[in-house]
Design a protein around this motif. Structure first.
Motif, PDB file in Angstrom:
ATOM      1  N   ALA A 271     -24.834 -41.244   8.283  1.00 30.68           N
ATOM      2  CA  ALA A 271     -25.185 -40.097   7.436  1.00 30.68           C
ATOM      3  C   ALA A 271     -23.970 -39.593   6.664  1.00 30.68           C
ATOM      4  CB  ALA A 271     -25.771 -38.977   8.293  1.00 30.68           C
ATOM      5  N   LEU A 272     -22.816 -39.629   7.282  1.00 33.25           N
ATOM      6  CA  LEU A 272     -21.597 -39.146   6.643  1.00 33.25           C
ATOM      7  C   LEU A 272     -21.160 -40.035   5.482  1.00 33.25           C
ATOM      8  CD1 LEU A 272     -19.256 -37.106   6.652  1.00 33.25           C
ATOM      9  CD2 LEU A 272     -18.092 -38.618   8.277  1.00 33.25           C
TER      10      LEU A 272
ATOM     11  N   TYR B  37     -23.025 -42.544   3.937  1.00 35.35           N
ATOM     12  CA  TYR B  37     -24.086 -43.068   3.073  1.00 35.35           C
ATOM     13  C   TYR B  37     -23.961 -42.475   1.677  1.00 35.35           C
ATOM     14  CZ  TYR B  37     -28.715 -44.175   1.295  1.00 35.35           C
ATOM     15  OH  TYR B  37     -29.757 -44.636   0.528  1.00 35.35           O
ATOM     16  N   ARG B  38     -24.061 -43.325   0.666  1.00 34.34           N
ATOM     17  CA  ARG B  38     -23.936 -42.873  -0.727  1.00 34.34           C
ATOM     18  C   ARG B  38     -25.097 -43.339  -1.607  1.00 34.34           C
ATOM     19  NH1 ARG B  38     -21.049 -39.881   1.430  1.00 34.34           N
ATOM     20  NH2 ARG B  38     -18.799 -39.810   1.338  1.00 34.34           N
TER      21      ARG B  38
ATOM     22  N   GLN C  59     -29.359 -39.345  -0.589  1.00 29.26           N
ATOM     23  CA  GLN C  59     -28.179 -38.908   0.163  1.00 29.26           C
ATOM     24  C   GLN C  59     -28.295 -37.476   0.702  1.00 29.26           C
ATOM     25  OE1 GLN C  59     -24.495 -38.920  -2.015  1.00 29.26           O
ATOM     26  NE2 GLN C  59     -23.289 -38.426  -0.211  1.00 29.26           N
ATOM     27  N   PRO C  60     -28.778 -36.503  -0.082  1.00 30.54           N
ATOM     28  CA  PRO C  60     -28.890 -35.146   0.478  1.00 30.54           C
ATOM     29  C   PRO C  60     -29.804 -35.101   1.704  1.00 30.54           C
ATOM     30  CG  PRO C  60     -29.052 -35.060  -1.895  1.00 30.54           C
ATOM     31  CD  PRO C  60     -29.103 -36.512  -1.510  1.00 30.54           C
TER      32      PRO C  60
ATOM     33  N   ARG D 157     -27.888 -36.917   4.594  1.00 26.30           N
ATOM     34  CA  ARG D 157     -26.775 -36.083   5.046  1.00 26.30           C
ATOM     35  C   ARG D 157     -27.264 -34.821   5.733  1.00 26.30           C
ATOM     36  NH1 ARG D 157     -21.316 -35.691   2.845  1.00 26.30           N
ATOM     37  NH2 ARG D 157     -20.162 -34.783   4.557  1.00 26.30           N
TER      38      ARG D 157
ATOM     39  N   SER E 214     -28.413 -36.571   9.852  1.00 24.91           N
ATOM     40  CA  SER E 214     -27.236 -36.173  10.635  1.00 24.91           C
ATOM     41  C   SER E 214     -27.619 -35.180  11.743  1.00 24.91           C
ATOM     42  CB  SER E 214     -26.167 -35.571   9.727  1.00 24.91           C
ATOM     43  OG  SER E 214     -26.643 -34.397   9.093  1.00 24.91           O
TER      44      SER E 214
END
Length: 117
Positions: free
Chosen positions: A15-16, A18-19, A23-24, A27, A31
């Motif tokens: 989660a940290l 991942y791009r 993504q939102p 994240r 997470s």
């Protein structure tokens, strides 16, 4: 519980870093799932009890985090990053998924007779 903690850390790292698309969401919520699984694993290492009290304690800790966000009592600095600063009802859903996933992990191990995970 050690393996569950490792899986939870892997989910958090994913989660940290991942791009990609979504993504939102990843994240913000995946997470939270990983964090709740990590709390469950940590409690499992420290507290030798049945799954029910551990599940309730994990849910209570998750709810307390959200409560602290609602009343604006998030800690400054890194504590605020770890706990979060913005209340979101969907966080509770993510926490519940994390608790259920951790409980399912433990139940699977108990059924298989493997107590090392």
């Amino acid at each position: 519980m050690v393996l569950l903690g490792g899986v939870a850390l892997a989910v958090g790292a994913f989660a940290l870093f991942y791009r990609g698309p979504g993504q939102p969401f990843i994240r913000g919520y995946v997470s939270d799932v990983g964090a709740t699984m990590l709390v469950y694993a940590f409690l499992g290492l420290l507290w030798r009890t049945t799954a029910a009290p551990r599940t309730l304690a994990t849910a209570a800790i998750a709810a307390a985090v959200e409560f602290y966000q609602i009343v604006g009592m998030t800690p400054p600095g890194i504590g605020g990053v770890l706990v979060g600063a913005f209340p979101d009802p969907w966080d509770l859903v993510a926490y519940a998924i994390g608790v259920v996933a951790a409980l399912a992990w433990e139940r699977r191990l108990v059924r298989s007779g493997d107590q090392t995970g």
